[in-house]
Design an enzyme around this catalytic site. Structure first.
Site, short mmCIF file in Angstrom:
data_model
loop_
_atom_site.label_atom_id
_atom_site.label_comp_id
_atom_site.label_asym_id
_atom_site.label_seq_id
_atom_site.Cartn_x
_atom_site.Cartn_y
_atom_site.Cartn_z
N SER A 190 0.86 -1.18 0.00
CA SER A 190 0.00 0.00 0.00
C SER A 190 0.89 1.24 0.00
O SER A 190 1.84 1.32 0.78
CB SER A 190 -0.88 0.01 1.26
OG SER A 190 -1.66 1.18 1.31
N GLY A 191 0.64 2.16 -0.92
CA GLY A 191 1.46 3.35 -1.01
C GLY A 191 2.65 3.21 -1.94
O GLY A 191 3.40 4.16 -2.16
N SER A 194 -2.27 -7.65 -3.46
CA SER A 194 -2.06 -9.08 -3.79
C SER A 194 -0.72 -9.58 -3.23
O SER A 194 0.21 -9.88 -3.99
CB SER A 194 -2.15 -9.31 -5.31
OG SER A 194 -1.41 -8.39 -6.07
#
Lengths: 209, 209
Positions: free
Chosen positions: B41-42, B113
């Site tokens: 994330s990010g 994922s």
């Protein structure tokens, strides 16, 4: 580390999609849509869908037909044929169609979809601007007489249970956008009727050829 | 009735699709594909996906980005975040991507994922010819430093559990088709890297403009 990271990649910030549906449709030359064919097994849904698809493709439209073959073994491969699973099957198909219409595709679905409420749910989910309900109307006698896949015979023999028209009801569409008489009209007549409707509905932005 | 029905509509017989994937790709001028972005994330998956999409669209390619916004509230709206549900989430996304690649679209997925096995399953399902795994590589420090959505903060505070990189592992891709250093390179550099790879991989049939 935090400040360093921010300095290293100052341009990587979260941003929205810039490629919108109208821009995709401009490339394609037509609007996204969902042609939802409904009718008894053997009414000619798949046949008509593929015939219309061929004509649209020849006019450079991007089309895709969702049917049992490519959906029931894949996306909905975990679902059976209980009432609940059938509902979930149509829900997922509706969600997928919503996305493909957003992508600009003219999508076709060729499922019996015998329940009025399920079709209404599909329409509500996909949105009435994009949802085109096409009722392939043919009498049970005609459909059973064709019995191309031998399913009616099996249903009559009790090998298949809950078979629409035999042991499970088909609810005729109350508000179909188009009713096509696939029981008595020729495939060409039916195809022309659908194409004429799409043309009047304004699905084509411009001719690309 | 049976014989009458057969006489009335002699031409309505079951037939296969005539519009094939190569014919659709010919219209579009490029091949269908699935660009599977993975990373913390990010790390910039969505940002990079949208930037590449913009470039491809400007070359008349038909593209579509699947992300949490359009999938988690729709097709996978019934799923939570348990290990099982996350697997099912990626399975459905894979099945949908398989269909959109068959439709000719260049699809993008921008999901963390984090599990190697899930990505391998996606590759097996979609098919290795169409599946392009792009690892958006950025260190946890960089990603947490950005924290555009404030999720890392919540994860550190325990408000979000099983957060990848903090309280749940991210398994680095073992066989990514492309590794993009989204931690230190600029968005333009990363975008060019992906475009170059797509060009070399032969995704473009011809220039339409």
């Amino acid at each position: 580390m935090t400040n360093t990271a921010k300095k290293i990649s100052p341009d990587v910030v979260y941003h929205q999609a810039t490629v919108t549906r109208p821009r995709r449709e401009q490339i394609l030359g037509h609007n996204g849509a969902v042609l939802w064919f409904t009718g008894l097994s053997g009414a000619g849904k798949s046949t008509l869908a593929h015939a219309v698809e061929e004509e649209l493709h020849n006019r450079n439209c991007l089309t895709y037909v969702f049917d049992g073959d490519n959906v029931r073994h894949g996306l909905c491969g975990d679902l059976g044929f209980s009432l609940e699973d059938r509902k979930e099957n149509l829900r997922r198909i509706s969600e997928m169609c919503k996305l493909t219409a957003d992508a600009g595709i003219i999508a076709f679905t060729a499922f019996i979809s015998p329940v009025q409420e399920d079709r209404q749910n599909a329409k509500a989910l996909i949105g009435e601007d994009d949802f085109i309900e096409i009722y392939c109307k043919a009498s049970l006698e005609v459909c059973e007489g064709r019995d191309v896949k031998g399913l009616y015979k099996k249903a009559r023999e009790g090998i298949i249970s809950d078979f629409t028209g035999i042991s499970s009801p088909y609810e005729e569409p109350e508000n179909a956008d188009l009713i096509v008489d696939t029981g008595t009209n020729t495939l060409e007549e039916c195809t022309n009727q659908v194409l004429g409707y799409l043309f009047r509905r304004g699905i084509f932005i411009s001719a690309r050829k």
